[in-house]
Design a protein around this motif. Structure first.
Motif, PDB file in Angstrom:
ATOM      1  N   GLY A 143       1.022  -1.149   0.058  1.00  0.00           N
ATOM      2  CA  GLY A 143       0.048   0.071  -0.156  1.00  0.00           C
ATOM      3  C   GLY A 143       0.688   1.220  -0.026  1.00  0.00           C
ATOM      4  O   GLY A 143       2.047   1.255   0.382  1.00  0.00           O
ATOM      5  N   ASP A 144       0.104   2.353  -0.274  1.00  0.00           N
ATOM      6  CA  ASP A 144       1.055   3.635  -0.390  1.00  0.00           C
ATOM      7  C   ASP A 144       1.312   3.866   0.888  1.00  0.00           C
ATOM      8  O   ASP A 144       2.642   4.525   1.058  1.00  0.00           O
ATOM      9  CB  ASP A 144       0.170   4.929  -1.099  1.00  0.00           C
ATOM     10  N   SER A 145       0.532   4.142   1.792  1.00  0.00           N
ATOM     11  CA  SER A 145       0.851   4.595   3.043  1.00  0.00           C
ATOM     12  C   SER A 145       2.092   3.504   3.977  1.00  0.00           C
ATOM     13  O   SER A 145       2.791   3.980   4.569  1.00  0.00           O
ATOM     14  CB  SER A 145      -0.389   4.373   4.206  1.00  0.00           C
ATOM     15  N   LEU A 195       5.362  21.149   4.157  1.00  0.00           N
ATOM     16  CA  LEU A 195       4.239  20.726   3.625  1.00  0.00           C
ATOM     17  C   LEU A 195       4.092  19.425   2.766  1.00  0.00           C
ATOM     18  O   LEU A 195       4.983  19.111   2.083  1.00  0.00           O
ATOM     19  CB  LEU A 195       3.712  21.669   2.666  1.00  0.00           C
ATOM     20  N   PHE A 196       3.060  18.511   3.441  1.00  0.00           N
ATOM     21  CA  PHE A 196       2.951  17.146   2.677  1.00  0.00           C
ATOM     22  C   PHE A 196       1.423  17.014   1.993  1.00  0.00           C
ATOM     23  O   PHE A 196       0.576  17.291   2.633  1.00  0.00           O
ATOM     24  CB  PHE A 196       3.167  16.094   3.913  1.00  0.00           C
ATOM     25  N   LEU A 197       1.470  16.819   0.792  1.00  0.00           N
ATOM     26  CA  LEU A 197       0.439  16.486  -0.069  1.00  0.00           C
ATOM     27  C   LEU A 197       0.177  15.021  -0.763  1.00  0.00           C
ATOM     28  O   LEU A 197       1.285  14.703  -0.954  1.00  0.00           O
ATOM     29  CB  LEU A 197       0.210  17.447  -1.468  1.00  0.00           C
ATOM     30  N   ALA A 198      -0.812  14.581  -0.459  1.00  0.00           N
ATOM     31  CA  ALA A 198      -1.055  13.251  -0.975  1.00  0.00           C
ATOM     32  C   ALA A 198      -2.476  13.024  -1.188  1.00  0.00           C
ATOM     33  O   ALA A 198      -3.545  13.565  -0.640  1.00  0.00           O
ATOM     34  CB  ALA A 198      -0.557  12.165   0.010  1.00  0.00           C
ATOM     35  N   ASP A 199      -2.842  11.918  -1.900  1.00  0.00           N
ATOM     36  CA  ASP A 199      -4.251  11.777  -2.200  1.00  0.00           C
ATOM     37  C   ASP A 199      -4.791  10.885  -0.984  1.00  0.00           C
ATOM     38  O   ASP A 199      -4.070  10.510   0.020  1.00  0.00           O
ATOM     39  CB  ASP A 199      -4.366  11.024  -3.597  1.00  0.00           C
ATOM     40  N   GLY A 200      -6.131  10.392  -1.380  1.00  0.00           N
ATOM     41  CA  GLY A 200      -6.701   9.636  -0.178  1.00  0.00           C
ATOM     42  C   GLY A 200      -6.428   8.355   0.261  1.00  0.00           C
ATOM     43  O   GLY A 200      -6.533   7.724   1.277  1.00  0.00           O
ATOM     44  N   ALA A 201      -5.342   7.685  -0.622  1.00  0.00           N
ATOM     45  CA  ALA A 201      -4.657   6.502  -0.278  1.00  0.00           C
ATOM     46  C   ALA A 201      -3.866   6.499   0.995  1.00  0.00           C
ATOM     47  O   ALA A 201      -3.701   5.400   1.634  1.00  0.00           O
ATOM     48  CB  ALA A 201      -3.912   5.933  -1.459  1.00  0.00           C
ATOM     49  N   TYR A 202      -3.386   7.771   1.163  1.00  0.00           N
ATOM     50  CA  TYR A 202      -2.688   8.099   2.544  1.00  0.00           C
ATOM     51  C   TYR A 202      -3.627   8.413   3.646  1.00  0.00           C
ATOM     52  O   TYR A 202      -2.894   8.834   4.557  1.00  0.00           O
ATOM     53  CB  TYR A 202      -1.527   9.129   2.173  1.00  0.00           C
ATOM     54  N   ASP A 203      -4.743   8.577   3.432  1.00  0.00           N
ATOM     55  CA  ASP A 203      -5.551   8.919   4.582  1.00  0.00           C
ATOM     56  C   ASP A 203      -5.609   7.844   5.829  1.00  0.00           C
ATOM     57  O   ASP A 203      -5.463   6.908   5.567  1.00  0.00           O
ATOM     58  CB  ASP A 203      -7.029   8.951   4.277  1.00  0.00           C
ATOM     59  N   GLY A 204      -5.303   8.797   6.873  1.00  0.00           N
ATOM     60  CA  GLY A 204      -5.497   7.836   8.263  1.00  0.00           C
ATOM     61  C   GLY A 204      -4.324   8.290   9.218  1.00  0.00           C
ATOM     62  O   GLY A 204      -3.717   9.282   8.812  1.00  0.00           O
ATOM     63  N   ASP A 205      -4.791   8.430  10.449  1.00  0.00           N
ATOM     64  CA  ASP A 205      -4.037   8.762  11.577  1.00  0.00           C
ATOM     65  C   ASP A 205      -2.600   8.275  11.623  1.00  0.00           C
ATOM     66  O   ASP A 205      -1.782   9.076  12.043  1.00  0.00           O
ATOM     67  CB  ASP A 205      -4.867   8.582  13.132  1.00  0.00           C
ATOM     68  N   PRO A 206      -2.221   7.047  11.172  1.00  0.00           N
ATOM     69  CA  PRO A 206      -0.946   6.441  11.139  1.00  0.00           C
ATOM     70  C   PRO A 206      -0.110   7.382  10.389  1.00  0.00           C
ATOM     71  O   PRO A 206       1.069   7.619  10.460  1.00  0.00           O
ATOM     72  CB  PRO A 206      -1.203   5.220  10.613  1.00  0.00           C
ATOM     73  N   THR A 207      -0.578   7.885   9.277  1.00  0.00           N
ATOM     74  CA  THR A 207       0.281   8.718   8.233  1.00  0.00           C
ATOM     75  C   THR A 207       0.863  10.124   9.059  1.00  0.00           C
ATOM     76  O   THR A 207       1.659  10.564   9.087  1.00  0.00           O
ATOM     77  CB  THR A 207      -0.637   8.777   6.844  1.00  0.00           C
ATOM     78  N   CYS A 208      -0.393  10.717   9.486  1.00  0.00           N
ATOM     79  CA  CYS A 208      -0.357  11.926  10.262  1.00  0.00           C
ATOM     80  C   CYS A 208       0.675  11.791  11.433  1.00  0.00           C
ATOM     81  O   CYS A 208       1.712  12.437  11.612  1.00  0.00           O
ATOM     82  CB  CYS A 208      -1.558  12.362  10.541  1.00  0.00           C
ATOM     83  N   ASP A 209       0.465  10.616  12.143  1.00  0.00           N
ATOM     84  CA  ASP A 209       1.488  10.422  13.496  1.00  0.00           C
ATOM     85  C   ASP A 209       2.633  10.372  12.884  1.00  0.00           C
ATOM     86  O   ASP A 209       3.568  10.752  13.596  1.00  0.00           O
ATOM     87  CB  ASP A 209       0.684   9.202  14.234  1.00  0.00           C
ATOM     88  N   LEU A 210       2.975   9.689  11.752  1.00  0.00           N
ATOM     89  CA  LEU A 210       4.384   9.263  11.354  1.00  0.00           C
ATOM     90  C   LEU A 210       5.034  10.475  11.093  1.00  0.00           C
ATOM     91  O   LEU A 210       6.400  11.011  11.133  1.00  0.00           O
ATOM     92  CB  LEU A 210       4.410   8.250  10.005  1.00  0.00           C
ATOM     93  N   LEU A 211       4.209  11.368  10.096  1.00  0.00           N
ATOM     94  CA  LEU A 211       4.892  12.925   9.703  1.00  0.00           C
ATOM     95  C   LEU A 211       5.044  13.845  10.864  1.00  0.00           C
ATOM     96  O   LEU A 211       6.148  14.513  10.977  1.00  0.00           O
ATOM     97  CB  LEU A 211       3.937  13.546   8.821  1.00  0.00           C
ATOM     98  N   LEU A 212       4.034  13.751  12.039  1.00  0.00           N
ATOM     99  CA  LEU A 212       4.349  14.602  12.814  1.00  0.00           C
ATOM    100  C   LEU A 212       5.664  14.017  13.989  1.00  0.00           C
ATOM    101  O   LEU A 212       6.481  15.003  14.510  1.00  0.00           O
ATOM    102  CB  LEU A 212       3.055  14.737  13.999  1.00  0.00           C
ATOM    103  N   ALA A 213       5.905  12.822  14.040  1.00  0.00           N
ATOM    104  CA  ALA A 213       6.845  12.145  14.748  1.00  0.00           C
ATOM    105  C   ALA A 213       8.339  12.674  14.091  1.00  0.00           C
ATOM    106  O   ALA A 213       9.265  12.739  14.936  1.00  0.00           O
ATOM    107  CB  ALA A 213       6.881  10.740  14.801  1.00  0.00           C
ATOM    108  N   ARG A 214       8.299  12.686  12.834  1.00  0.00           N
ATOM    109  CA  ARG A 214       9.644  12.851  12.216  1.00  0.00           C
ATOM    110  C   ARG A 214       9.852  14.264  11.717  1.00  0.00           C
ATOM    111  O   ARG A 214      11.021  14.714  11.884  1.00  0.00           O
ATOM    112  CB  ARG A 214       9.636  12.163  10.847  1.00  0.00           C
ATOM    113  N   PHE A 215       8.702  14.943  11.631  1.00  0.00           N
ATOM    114  CA  PHE A 215       9.196  16.590  11.244  1.00  0.00           C
ATOM    115  C   PHE A 215       8.374  17.658  12.448  1.00  0.00           C
ATOM    116  O   PHE A 215       8.358  18.744  12.009  1.00  0.00           O
ATOM    117  CB  PHE A 215       8.629  16.802  10.010  1.00  0.00           C
ATOM    118  N   GLY A 216       7.880  17.178  13.374  1.00  0.00           N
ATOM    119  CA  GLY A 216       7.142  18.134  14.296  1.00  0.00           C
ATOM    120  C   GLY A 216       5.886  18.651  13.938  1.00  0.00           C
ATOM    121  O   GLY A 216       5.201  18.471  12.775  1.00  0.00           O
TER     122      GLY A 216
END
Length: 325
Positions: A184-186, A202-223
């Motif tokens: 999967g994309d995520s 800025l992070f842009l992606a389509d609905g295939a990346y939708d979900g809290d795990p993707t947001c949590d990963l980005l916040l953990a790495r980039f604040g």
């Protein structure tokens, strides 16, 4: 996505018109894409032979740079391995250099597991505006021939998934990966982020990346300073703790409900995600819609070389547009 909401009046929406403001420079960069001196430098010729091994065993004849150069030339001019060998022999003859050209079997064997250094994107203090997208690419398969000859339908189609990440500021590919179609994309996102050194604004992606795990990963790495624009589906629901601790996804759902999806796309910058789709189309137009290699390791090496080819072409020059209507 806007065309889905305006489908009933799409023919009445005037199409934007743009013109290229640096046509002379861009036209020269397009010409240089086919210039052999761009792809074969003096450094490549000097490092053509492999260094001698200090351990017991056979001595390699060609360096990894020589194999990479040959495979790059074959990809740029869309030649199979045998024709690539002939192309390199003719180039060596025209240049008047004494170099041994790898045979097509050597190119195939050495392409398996070819080591290519990851070109990490270091953007200094300036943050990257990352757009990620994926596309399916065909691989060698006799199914098309069987389907045409015997008029039968195949049970399944073999293909790979190519993941690409584009920096909106520099216009360069900053991360890439080739996976099987079941990934999967995520799931492939952590490997893409590992290739980036520096902050992402800025992070842009389509609905295939939708979900809290993707947001949590980005916040953990980039604040907390990173802006994330991923459209949730129409039936998306708020989390149970949205009233006290709303997540990024909860805030996006609330904005879409308040201002509608079209307005959210404009305010969040999600419309820029179309440049990721343009990059995918650029890949299939320049590199091709399918991979020539048959083994998965060779296919991954071919995809990495394709990314380097597109980056090299982008470095030669990009068009600058201005809207006229």
């Amino acid at each position: 996505m806007p065309h889905k909401f305006n489908a009933d009046r799409r023919d009445k929406i005037p199409k934007q018109k743009h013109r290229v403001t640096n046509w002379a420079e861009y036209n020269e960069s397009l010409r240089r894409r086919g210039d052999l001196t761009v792809w074969i430098s003096e450094e490549a010729l000097a490092l053509w032979s492999a260094p001698r091994r200090t351990q017991p065993g056979g001595q390699p004849v060609y360096s990894d740079l020589a194999i990479k150069t040959c495979l790059t030339m074959g990809m740029v001019f869309r030649q199979p391995l045998r024709q690539t060998q002939g192309l390199m022999c003719s180039i060596a003859k025209l240049l008047g250099v004494e170099i041994a050209v790898p045979s097509f079997s050597t190119l195939s064997r050495r392409g398996n597991g070819l080591t290519l250094r990851v070109q990490r994107q270091a953007n200094g203090k300036a943050g990257i505006q990352l757009v990620v997208d994926s596309t399916g690419v065909k691989i060698y398969d006799a199914g098309d021939w069987l389907e045409e000859k015997h008029k039968t339908q195949r049970k399944g189609r073999s293909w790979r998934k190519l993941h690409l990440g584009l920096d909106l500021v520099s216009g360069e590919i900053v991360c890439s990966d080739l996976t099987t179609h079941g990934v999967g994309d995520s799931t492939a996102l952590p490997g893409l982020l590992d290739q980036i050194d520096g902050p992402i604004d800025l992070f842009l992606a389509d609905g295939a990346y939708d979900g809290d795990p993707t947001c949590d990963l980005l916040l953990a790495r980039f604040g907390e300073g990173i802006e994330i624009a991923i459209p949730p589906p129409k039936n998306a629901m708020l989390s149970s703790d949205a009233a006290q601790k709303p997540t990024i996804r909860d805030r996006q759902i609330t904005k879409i409900e308040a201002y509608e999806r079209i307005a959210w796309q404009k305010t969040s910058g999600y419309n820029q995600r179309s440049r990721g789709e343009t990059l995918v189309g650029h890949w299939k137009a320049v590199i091709g819609p399918k991979l020539k290699a048959r083994s998965f390791e060779n296919q991954k090496a071919e995809a990495r070389i394709g990314v380097r080819v597109l980056k090299r072409m982008t470095e030669l020059g990009r068009p600058n547009f201005e809207r006229t209507a």
